[in-house]
Design a protein around this motif. Structure first.
Motif, PDB file in Angstrom:
ATOM      1  N   TYR A 177      -3.394 119.638 -51.128  1.00  0.00           N
ATOM      2  CA  TYR A 177      -2.981 118.863 -50.003  1.00  0.00           C
ATOM      3  C   TYR A 177      -1.852 118.263 -49.935  1.00  0.00           C
ATOM      4  O   TYR A 177      -1.325 117.313 -49.134  1.00  0.00           O
ATOM      5  CB  TYR A 177      -4.176 117.670 -49.988  1.00  0.00           C
ATOM      6  CG  TYR A 177      -5.478 117.967 -50.016  1.00  0.00           C
ATOM      7  CD1 TYR A 177      -5.933 118.877 -49.100  1.00  0.00           C
ATOM      8  CD2 TYR A 177      -6.341 117.448 -51.145  1.00  0.00           C
ATOM      9  CE1 TYR A 177      -7.487 119.003 -49.044  1.00  0.00           C
ATOM     10  CE2 TYR A 177      -7.536 118.119 -51.252  1.00  0.00           C
ATOM     11  CZ  TYR A 177      -8.164 118.669 -50.124  1.00  0.00           C
ATOM     12  OH  TYR A 177      -9.351 119.260 -50.349  1.00  0.00           O
TER      13      TYR A 177
ATOM     14  N   ASP B 267       1.625 112.945 -55.116  1.00  0.00           N
ATOM     15  CA  ASP B 267       2.109 114.012 -54.175  1.00  0.00           C
ATOM     16  C   ASP B 267       2.783 113.527 -53.060  1.00  0.00           C
ATOM     17  O   ASP B 267       2.353 112.405 -52.677  1.00  0.00           O
ATOM     18  CB  ASP B 267       1.070 115.044 -53.779  1.00  0.00           C
ATOM     19  CG  ASP B 267       0.049 114.390 -53.036  1.00  0.00           C
ATOM     20  OD1 ASP B 267       0.248 114.003 -51.828  1.00  0.00           O
ATOM     21  OD2 ASP B 267      -1.105 114.185 -53.588  1.00  0.00           O
TER      22      ASP B 267
ATOM     23  N   ARG C  52     -15.685 114.498 -48.024  1.00  0.00           N
ATOM     24  CA  ARG C  52     -14.473 115.070 -47.851  1.00  0.00           C
ATOM     25  C   ARG C  52     -13.807 114.250 -46.863  1.00  0.00           C
ATOM     26  O   ARG C  52     -14.255 113.748 -45.928  1.00  0.00           O
ATOM     27  CB  ARG C  52     -14.695 116.577 -47.431  1.00  0.00           C
ATOM     28  CG  ARG C  52     -15.301 117.095 -48.520  1.00  0.00           C
ATOM     29  CD  ARG C  52     -15.163 118.589 -48.364  1.00  0.00           C
ATOM     30  NE  ARG C  52     -14.035 119.370 -48.637  1.00  0.00           N
ATOM     31  CZ  ARG C  52     -13.252 119.787 -48.001  1.00  0.00           C
ATOM     32  NH1 ARG C  52     -13.645 120.561 -46.894  1.00  0.00           N
ATOM     33  NH2 ARG C  52     -12.036 120.377 -48.458  1.00  0.00           N
ATOM     34  N   ALA C  53     -12.424 114.386 -46.933  1.00  0.00           N
ATOM     35  CA  ALA C  53     -11.620 113.613 -45.643  1.00  0.00           C
ATOM     36  C   ALA C  53     -10.772 114.555 -45.076  1.00  0.00           C
ATOM     37  O   ALA C  53      -9.808 114.131 -44.233  1.00  0.00           O
ATOM     38  CB  ALA C  53     -11.031 112.386 -46.198  1.00  0.00           C
TER      39      ALA C  53
ATOM     40  N   LEU D 258     -13.370 115.016 -57.185  1.00  0.00           N
ATOM     41  CA  LEU D 258     -12.892 113.748 -57.307  1.00  0.00           C
ATOM     42  C   LEU D 258     -14.394 112.973 -58.180  1.00  0.00           C
ATOM     43  O   LEU D 258     -14.304 111.895 -58.547  1.00  0.00           O
ATOM     44  CB  LEU D 258     -12.674 112.947 -56.191  1.00  0.00           C
ATOM     45  CG  LEU D 258     -11.086 113.138 -55.694  1.00  0.00           C
ATOM     46  CD1 LEU D 258     -10.612 112.239 -54.476  1.00  0.00           C
ATOM     47  CD2 LEU D 258     -10.078 112.996 -56.731  1.00  0.00           C
TER      48      LEU D 258
ATOM     49  N   ASN E 193      -6.058 119.204 -56.655  1.00  0.00           N
ATOM     50  CA  ASN E 193      -5.780 118.379 -54.961  1.00  0.00           C
ATOM     51  C   ASN E 193      -4.581 118.268 -54.681  1.00  0.00           C
ATOM     52  O   ASN E 193      -4.161 118.632 -53.247  1.00  0.00           O
ATOM     53  CB  ASN E 193      -6.580 117.123 -55.150  1.00  0.00           C
ATOM     54  CG  ASN E 193      -8.130 117.364 -55.202  1.00  0.00           C
ATOM     55  OD1 ASN E 193      -8.568 118.556 -54.955  1.00  0.00           O
ATOM     56  ND2 ASN E 193      -8.796 116.285 -55.394  1.00  0.00           N
TER      57      ASN E 193
HETATM   58  P1  ADP Z   1     -12.336 118.659 -52.278  1.00  0.00           P
HETATM   59  O1  ADP Z   1     -10.897 118.814 -52.578  1.00  0.00           O
HETATM   60  O2  ADP Z   1     -12.985 120.080 -52.651  1.00  0.00           O
HETATM   61  O3  ADP Z   1     -12.622 118.506 -50.708  1.00  0.00           O
HETATM   62  P2  ADP Z   1     -12.354 116.304 -53.800  1.00  0.00           P
HETATM   63  O4  ADP Z   1     -13.594 115.675 -54.308  1.00  0.00           O
HETATM   64  O5  ADP Z   1     -11.404 117.044 -54.814  1.00  0.00           O
HETATM   65  O6  ADP Z   1     -12.900 117.729 -52.783  1.00  0.00           O
HETATM   66  O7  ADP Z   1     -11.685 115.462 -52.934  1.00  0.00           O
HETATM   67  C1  ADP Z   1     -12.303 114.742 -51.778  1.00  0.00           C
HETATM   68  C2  ADP Z   1     -11.522 114.643 -50.529  1.00  0.00           C
HETATM   69  O8  ADP Z   1     -10.509 113.563 -50.597  1.00  0.00           O
HETATM   70  C3  ADP Z   1     -10.897 116.051 -49.948  1.00  0.00           C
HETATM   71  O9  ADP Z   1     -11.678 116.742 -49.306  1.00  0.00           O
HETATM   72  C4  ADP Z   1      -9.597 115.360 -49.300  1.00  0.00           C
HETATM   73  O10 ADP Z   1     -10.021 115.014 -48.050  1.00  0.00           O
HETATM   74  C5  ADP Z   1      -9.339 114.002 -50.094  1.00  0.00           C
HETATM   75  N1  ADP Z   1      -8.285 114.444 -51.064  1.00  0.00           N
HETATM   76  C6  ADP Z   1      -8.418 114.170 -52.498  1.00  0.00           C
HETATM   77  N2  ADP Z   1      -7.145 114.699 -52.776  1.00  0.00           N
HETATM   78  C7  ADP Z   1      -6.201 114.349 -52.093  1.00  0.00           C
HETATM   79  C8  ADP Z   1      -4.774 114.537 -51.984  1.00  0.00           C
HETATM   80  N3  ADP Z   1      -4.157 114.391 -53.106  1.00  0.00           N
HETATM   81  N4  ADP Z   1      -4.336 114.297 -50.731  1.00  0.00           N
HETATM   82  C9  ADP Z   1      -4.940 114.137 -49.712  1.00  0.00           C
HETATM   83  N5  ADP Z   1      -6.286 114.140 -49.532  1.00  0.00           N
HETATM   84  C10 ADP Z   1      -7.011 114.113 -50.965  1.00  0.00           C
END
Ligand code: ADP
Length: 513
Positions: free
Chosen positions: A421, A444, A463-464, A477, A417
């Motif tokens: 990101y 990060d 997801r965000a 996550l 991640n």
């Molecule tokens: P995915 O990355 O496959 O969408 P995850 O469960 O790993 O699924 O993460 C869920 C969401 O959390 C991501 O879609 C993203 O929006 C956010 N996210 C996770 N890690 C980060 C990060 N290091 N920086 C920014 N957003 C993150």
């Protein structure tokens, strides 16, 4: 002159005494009636002659006698005047609620020698109070049993049969259109078997419920010795069932107020039934999805493994010259296969977790060593994204009882991640410890996460980021949190949009089994 005054006083007393709105009664100190006005006779349902042979106690409802007598005795011994709300029993068996103000008339020595009661019929007000109380108690039952509407209905029928009705039935429409009784109660439980024939009768075309079923309109039927209300349970324009209330209390006929109360209860019941249905359907849909995920991920994994093996075999069979020519393409295919495998693995993992099958294999693990290995293995990924990764950890090993493969998964997810990101900026991995716990963090400087999204990103498929810009299933996550919590730890995030994210994992050195 004195004679004229007395007759004037008598006239005034007579006017007050005969006024038509409140009952007036005089009794001696034993409660025997001495004087009653016509309104009092009307309230208690007896003639003046009958009353003059009775005592106040003879009319009072048995449940109210004790309180009434205690106050009565106090006033006859010089105690204060009092107001009491109580019931009289009429000769026809019906009950009337009254508000009585009772005061003493004194003799020449200032001692009580007569009692006077001013009596007001408050039955209407009491009925409204009972209706409200019943509605609020029934609503509480509905909210206490949101997923078990049948239990709730049975409890409501029982409650109704002890308050606003003598009997209460709840009928639900079956798939074939017939009615099925799901709750029935009678004030006298020995009469409950008698409700069975009524149940069969419920959906017959000459039953009073039939028109309600057909038209969806509530009904109020009053007969000589009983009164019945039937209200539809309606949702989305369809009749789902019927609530039936009957009373055979003497002198008690249902009114439009009672019908309004029954309809209000029907609305609340329908809301609960609908919620229970939606909840059930949602549960079934989730179960179906989980089953599908489990089967699909299993089925996808087998050909994927086979394709990877075949690919490596073909690669080995190629001449060195041809290998050089296709090397770039080969590594693209390998990378994409790796990505596909990791997505399928995530799906499989989630279906395992949903089925409660997250099994841990605990062993002695050195977290520093494990982090070094993972970072080393992911260096191609970091290179491609342009992120430089640094590890800040003690130089000596950090040991604990953990599941090495699962911890690797956690680190791969967090680092993956941070790379995806992280906008090509540096990533910092830190590890520290005390005697009982270790902390692992991944920081990060990438896109960050909006405050309103921080809590939900640990949920399944949450997801965000926009699907257009970033691929992913929203499972990493979720899996991370499940693993960390299974190891007895916690995972948390701090982040600011545009300023990067910090994911922290706390683990006890000995995972809970
Ligand atoms: P995915 O990355 O496959 O969408 P995850 O469960 O790993 O699924 O993460 C869920 C969401 O959390 C991501 O879609 C993203 O929006 C956010 N996210 C996770 N890690 C980060 C990060 N290091 N920086 C920014 N957003 C993150």
């Amino acid at each position: 002159m004195e004679k004229r005054d007395r007759s004037f006083d008598e006239q005034r007393f007579s006017a007050i005494f005969h006024q038509p709105l409140v009952g007036v009664a005089h009794t001696d100190l034993s409660g025997r009636f001495l004087l009653v006005n016509p309104r009092y006779c009307e309230i208690v349902g007896r003639t003046r002659e009958e009353l003059l042979n009775l005592r106040m106690q003879d009319l009072t409802h048995p449940d109210d006698i004790e309180t009434n007598l205690a106050l009565f005795q106090r006033i006859t011994q010089g105690g204060p005047a009092f107001i009491i709300e109580k019931r009289y029993l009429r000769p026809d068996g019906s009950t009337v609620w009254v508000n009585n103000s009772v005061s003493a008339l004194m003799d020449a020595e200032g001692k009580p020698h007569l009692l006077m009661a001013i009596s007001q019929d408050i039955s209407e007000r009491k009925r409204a109070e009972f209706q409200l109380r019943f509605l609020s108690d029934a609503s509480r039952i509905l909210s206490e049993w949101p997923e078990d509407a049948m239990q709730a209905l049975q409890r409501i029928a029982r409650l109704a049969s002890t308050s606003v009705a003598t009997l209460c039935l709840a009928e639900l429409v079956q798939q074939d259109g017939s009615l099925c009784c799901v709750a029935a109660a009678h004030r006298d439980p020995s009469q409950e078997p008698l409700l069975h024939p009524l149940r069969k009768y419920a959906s017959a075309s000459d039953s009073p419920l039939y028109p309600v079923l057909q038209t969806g309109e509530a009904r109020l039927d009053t007969h000589l010795d009983h009164s019945v209300m039937a209200v539809p349970l309606k949702a989305r324009g369809r009749v789902l069932g019927i609530l039936l209330f009957g009373t055979s209390e003497p002198g008690r006929n249902y009114t439009s107020d009672d019908l309004a109360m029954a309809q209000e209860l029907a609305h609340r019941t329908v809301a609960t039934l609908e919620n229970a249905r939606l909840f059930r359907e949602a549960q079934e849909a989730i179960q179906l999805r989980d089953e599908f995920l489990s089967i699909a991920s299993h089925e996808l994994r087998t050909p994927l493994v086979s394709i990877s093996l075949q690919l490596e075999l073909v690669h080995r069979l190629l001449s060195p010259e041809s290998r050089r020519q296709v090397e770039t393409r080969f590594s693209v295919v390998r990378r994409q296969l790796g990505r596909l495998s990791s997505l399928v693995n995530d799906l499989l993992e989630v279906s395992h977790i949903s089925a409660g099958k997250l099994e841990l294999e605990l062993a002695d693990v050195d977290l520093v060593q494990l982090a070094r290995e993972v970072i080393e293995r992911m260096h191609v990924v970091f290179q491609q994204s342009g992120c430089e990764v640094t590890l800040h950890a003690p130089s000596e090993p950090l040991r604990g009882q953990w599941d090495a493969a699962r911890l690797e998964q956690v680190l791969i997810n967090l680092l993956g991640n941070a790379t995806r990101y992280g906008q090509g900026r540096p990533i910092r991995v830190s590890i520290r410890a005390d005697n009982d716990r270790v902390w692992l963090s991944v920081r990060d400087e990438g896109i960050g996460i909006a405050p309103q999204d921080l809590a939900r990103i640990f949920g399944r498929f949450e997801r965000a980021v926009s699907r257009r810009h970033y691929g992913g299933l929203g499972l990493g996550l979720y899996i991370t949190r499940q693993i960390v919590e299974a190891l007895g730890g916690q995972v948390r995030v701090e982040s600011e949009l545009g300023r990067g994210s910090l994911f922290e994992v706390f683990l006890p050195r000995t995972a809970l089994r």
